[in-house]
Design a protein around this motif. Structure first.
Motif, PDB file in Angstrom:
ATOM      1  N   MET A  79       0.867  -1.053  -0.014  1.00 42.12           N
ATOM      2  CA  MET A  79      -0.160  -0.023   0.107  1.00 42.12           C
ATOM      3  C   MET A  79       0.868   1.351   0.078  1.00 42.12           C
ATOM      4  N   GLU A  80       1.990   1.165   0.790  1.00 47.44           N
ATOM      5  CA  GLU A  80       2.776   2.239   0.683  1.00 47.44           C
ATOM      6  C   GLU A  80       3.434   2.639  -0.420  1.00 47.44           C
ATOM      7  N   LYS A  81       3.956   1.500  -1.174  1.00 46.31           N
ATOM      8  CA  LYS A  81       4.414   1.678  -2.457  1.00 46.31           C
ATOM      9  C   LYS A  81       3.500   2.104  -3.537  1.00 46.31           C
ATOM     10  N   ARG A  82       2.343   1.806  -3.527  1.00 43.05           N
ATOM     11  CA  ARG A  82       1.169   2.206  -4.375  1.00 43.05           C
ATOM     12  C   ARG A  82       1.050   3.797  -3.982  1.00 43.05           C
ATOM     13  N   LEU A  83       1.339   4.058  -2.962  1.00 45.09           N
ATOM     14  CA  LEU A  83       0.977   5.558  -2.409  1.00 45.09           C
ATOM     15  C   LEU A  83       2.114   6.442  -3.015  1.00 45.09           C
ATOM     16  N   LEU A  84       3.012   6.031  -2.680  1.00 38.28           N
ATOM     17  CA  LEU A  84       4.464   6.793  -3.264  1.00 38.28           C
ATOM     18  C   LEU A  84       4.409   6.752  -4.605  1.00 38.28           C
ATOM     19  N   ASP A  85       3.935   5.737  -5.308  1.00 40.47           N
ATOM     20  CA  ASP A  85       3.791   6.018  -6.660  1.00 40.47           C
ATOM     21  C   ASP A  85       2.726   6.767  -7.459  1.00 40.47           C
ATOM     22  N   ALA A  86       1.648   7.091  -6.671  1.00 41.83           N
ATOM     23  CA  ALA A  86       0.715   7.971  -6.739  1.00 41.83           C
ATOM     24  C   ALA A  86       1.153   9.397  -6.669  1.00 41.83           C
ATOM     25  N   ALA A  87       1.828   9.493  -5.699  1.00 44.05           N
ATOM     26  CA  ALA A  87       2.766  10.786  -5.187  1.00 44.05           C
ATOM     27  C   ALA A  87       3.538  11.093  -6.238  1.00 44.05           C
ATOM     28  N   MET A  88       4.332  10.205  -6.855  1.00 44.69           N
ATOM     29  CA  MET A  88       5.449  10.875  -8.067  1.00 44.69           C
ATOM     30  C   MET A  88       4.443  11.062  -9.324  1.00 44.69           C
ATOM     31  N   GLU A  89       3.314  10.345  -9.492  1.00 45.38           N
ATOM     32  CA  GLU A  89       2.528  10.699 -10.840  1.00 45.38           C
ATOM     33  C   GLU A  89       1.717  12.005 -10.542  1.00 45.38           C
ATOM     34  N   GLY A  90       1.416  12.370  -9.175  1.00 48.01           N
ATOM     35  CA  GLY A  90       0.441  13.237  -8.967  1.00 48.01           C
ATOM     36  C   GLY A  90      -1.073  12.845  -9.265  1.00 48.01           C
ATOM     37  N   ASP A  91      -1.502  11.644  -9.004  1.00 46.58           N
ATOM     38  CA  ASP A  91      -2.411  10.885  -9.518  1.00 46.58           C
ATOM     39  C   ASP A  91      -3.552  10.942  -8.336  1.00 46.58           C
ATOM     40  N   ILE A  92      -4.316  11.899  -8.340  1.00 50.09           N
ATOM     41  CA  ILE A  92      -5.461  12.132  -7.189  1.00 50.09           C
ATOM     42  C   ILE A  92      -6.291  10.729  -7.315  1.00 50.09           C
ATOM     43  N   ALA A  93      -6.585  10.235  -8.262  1.00 53.22           N
ATOM     44  CA  ALA A  93      -7.632   9.092  -8.561  1.00 53.22           C
ATOM     45  C   ALA A  93      -7.076   8.184  -7.773  1.00 53.22           C
ATOM     46  N   SER A  94      -6.024   7.760  -8.015  1.00 52.30           N
ATOM     47  CA  SER A  94      -5.337   6.682  -7.353  1.00 52.30           C
ATOM     48  C   SER A  94      -5.099   6.913  -6.210  1.00 52.30           C
ATOM     49  N   LEU A  95      -4.888   8.127  -5.536  1.00 51.57           N
ATOM     50  CA  LEU A  95      -4.892   8.347  -4.170  1.00 51.57           C
ATOM     51  C   LEU A  95      -6.339   8.151  -3.545  1.00 51.57           C
ATOM     52  N   SER A 111       5.633  17.511  -3.294  1.00 55.36           N
ATOM     53  CA  SER A 111       6.303  18.955  -3.340  1.00 55.36           C
ATOM     54  C   SER A 111       7.538  18.998  -3.910  1.00 55.36           C
ATOM     55  N   MET A 112       8.236  17.918  -4.031  1.00 52.65           N
ATOM     56  CA  MET A 112       9.505  18.136  -4.974  1.00 52.65           C
ATOM     57  C   MET A 112       9.149  17.990  -6.301  1.00 52.65           C
ATOM     58  N   LEU A 113       8.111  17.331  -6.777  1.00 52.21           N
ATOM     59  CA  LEU A 113       7.913  17.259  -8.253  1.00 52.21           C
ATOM     60  C   LEU A 113       6.920  18.369  -8.747  1.00 52.21           C
ATOM     61  N   GLY A 114       6.390  19.119  -7.830  1.00 52.55           N
ATOM     62  CA  GLY A 114       5.663  20.140  -8.185  1.00 52.55           C
ATOM     63  C   GLY A 114       4.079  19.906  -8.649  1.00 52.55           C
ATOM     64  N   HIS A 115       3.604  18.693  -7.911  1.00 53.03           N
ATOM     65  CA  HIS A 115       2.202  18.380  -8.195  1.00 53.03           C
ATOM     66  C   HIS A 115       1.273  19.096  -7.173  1.00 53.03           C
ATOM     67  N   LEU A 116       0.979  20.297  -7.565  1.00 54.39           N
ATOM     68  CA  LEU A 116       0.233  21.230  -6.601  1.00 54.39           C
ATOM     69  C   LEU A 116      -1.121  20.543  -6.179  1.00 54.39           C
ATOM     70  N   ALA A 117      -1.982  20.459  -7.275  1.00 50.93           N
ATOM     71  CA  ALA A 117      -3.413  19.636  -6.679  1.00 50.93           C
ATOM     72  C   ALA A 117      -3.348  18.268  -5.795  1.00 50.93           C
ATOM     73  N   HIS A 140      11.348  22.593   2.510  1.00 47.18           N
ATOM     74  CA  HIS A 140      12.499  22.683   2.124  1.00 47.18           C
ATOM     75  C   HIS A 140      12.598  22.273   0.540  1.00 47.18           C
ATOM     76  N   LEU A 141      12.096  21.012   0.343  1.00 44.37           N
ATOM     77  CA  LEU A 141      12.283  20.701  -1.091  1.00 44.37           C
ATOM     78  C   LEU A 141      11.450  21.361  -2.046  1.00 44.37           C
TER      79      LEU A 141
END
Length: 471
Positions: A1-17, A45-51, A76-77
């Protein structure tokens, strides 16, 4: 679950979240206590996914105060990457994160300044003005970091935001360097000009090595920017540490009866007055001595080298073989390695060696005096060395004429004799003019010193030469 959450964060995918939270409603809260250092808020935050960041903060605001393995927050990031809107969202939740330092001892404002993120810097200072006073582990201010990383525009912005905070502008790091010290050491001309124009800046501050900004420039490797930097510093009243010590010793004791606060203000104002005649005089005198010492060292080294070479290879060279008296009756006996001129023209060789030796020893004596470490930096000692140099140059000139005459064919001796006489007379006339000029100048100085003639008003550059004659 945590890996899937981090993948969603990297993509900025709110639907997956949303899908993950339907499967595990406490997933974001478990992330806070997880051993994984990078939270989804850090990645987004580092990748700029504002939404995605907004959604995370809505669901769990506690994420904003979490840190990664380098003790960096999401702020910081985002600040380092220059994501202004994300920075705004993060500081809305917890403005105190502006004051938190990471593993390197840097706040979000520090990293934004280092990266040159002007808009982020402006926002962080607006939200938390006191963050500009936070220091790094090396006791550096954000201004020090701007100078170290050559962020000119960010520095100008921060100087305006300090609003006359002289304590911050004059702050010294762990090595005692102010912002001006750092700017001079890195030869950043534009930054130097901005700093010296600030009212109240202590331009003559000393670091742990007891060096001012001008000392730092002198001790650094030389390049084409040095002349402009030196001119800017001197125009702002920056002195060398030794000159600052002399002036402080001479003037500050006279303020002993003045109240402490007034005395500090007067001392500070005096030491930073760029048009003070005393400061100009001391600086001009020091520059004059340094220039003369450098010139004497170069010229005397050259004369010593030429004289030494002339001694071991005299005109006509040396004999290449041995000749005993019984071998050839037509030639005088000689030994290999001895001077041909000494056998052929003993009188001329004697004159040659006398003048060459005078030039050699005179130049060596100047070198010895300069490097001896004796207290001979006063002007009168410099004049004595210059007289010795005149002797060395004259002797070297006579050596040249003797060498030239010996190696020339016999049929040209008459013409060479005339040329030599004219040259020697010309040289003596030139020496006479220089000598008379210096004698006249010395007499005028003596008459002015004892008040026998009225001293006319002088420019600072002229006064520097005259007033320091007795130093």
């Amino acid at each position: 679950m945590e890996k899937r959450l981090l993948d969603a964060a990297m993509e900025g995918d709110i639907a997956s979240l949303s899908q993950l939270l339907r499967e595990e409603p406490l997933l974001l809260h478990r992330t806070v206590v997880s051993c994984v250092s990078d939270t989804p808020l850090h990645l987004s935050s580092m990748l700029g996914h504002l939404a995605f960041v907004k959604e995370l903060l809505r669901l769990n605001p506690e994420l904003v105060s979490e840190f990664d393995s380098l003790n960096c927050s999401a702020l910081h990031l985002a600040a380092a990457k220059g994501h202004l809107e994300i920075v705004r969202e993060l500081v809305k939740v917890d403005p105190e994160m502006c004051m938190v330092r990471n593993q390197d001892g840097r706040t979000p404002l520090h990293v934004a300044a280092i990266k040159g993120r002007m808009e982020v810097v402006n926002e962080l200072v607006r939200v938390k003005p006191e963050s500009i006073q936070v220091l790094t582990d090396r006791h550096e201010t954000v201004l020090h970091l701007c100078v170290k990383h050559n962020r000119f525009q960010v520095l100008k912005l921060l100087v305006e935001e300090t609003d006359g905070n002289i304590q911050l502008l004059n702050w010294k790091d762990s090595e005692g360097n102010t912002v001006l010290h750092v700017a001079v050491s890195r030869k950043q001309i534009e930054i130097i000009k901005v700093l010296v124009a600030i009212t109240g800046l202590d331009v003559n501050a000393l670091n742990v090595n007891h060096s001012t900004a001008l000392d730092v420039l002198i001790q650094s490797p030389r390049d084409l920017r040095d002349m402009e930097i030196e001119s800017t510093l001197q125009g702002a009243g920056v002195l060398c540490a030794k000159d600052l010590h002399i002036i402080t010793r001479e003037w500050v004791p006279s303020l002993a009866k003045v109240p402490q606060m007034t005395r500090s203000l007067v001392s500070h104002q005096f030491l930073n007055e760029s048009n003070s005649r005393k400061l100009v005089t001391k600086q001009k005198h020091t520059d004059w001595l340094d220039r003369k010492r450098s010139a004497l060292m170069v010229v005397s080294s050259l004369i010593a080298t030429v004289a030494f070479q002339a001694a071991i290879t005299p005109p006509g060279g040396v004999w290449q073989d041995d000749l005993v008296g019984d071998d050839r009756g037509s030639q005088e006996p000689h030994t290999a390695g001895t001077s041909v001129m000494a056998e052929k023209d003993p009188f001329g060789y004697g004159q040659f060696m006398i003048f060459n030796t005078i030039a050699f020893l005179a130049s060596l004596s100047i070198i010895l005096l300069i490097i001896s470490g004796l207290p001979i930096k006063r002007r009168r000692w410099m004049w004595i060395q210059m007289v010795i140099m005149w002797v060395a140059i004259t002797a070297q000139g006579m050596t040249y004429f003797l060498s030239f005459r010996y190696i020339s064919p016999a049929k040209s001796h008459s013409m060479l004799h005339d040329v030599t006489q004219i040259s020697v007379l010309t040289w003596l006339c030139l020496m006479g003019v220089v000598f008379i000029g210096n004698v006249v100048r010395m007499n005028l100085w003596i008459l002015r010193k004892f008040g026998l003639i009225k001293e006319k008003e002088q420019k600072p550059s002229d006064a520097a030469d005259d007033e320091q004659e007795d130093m």
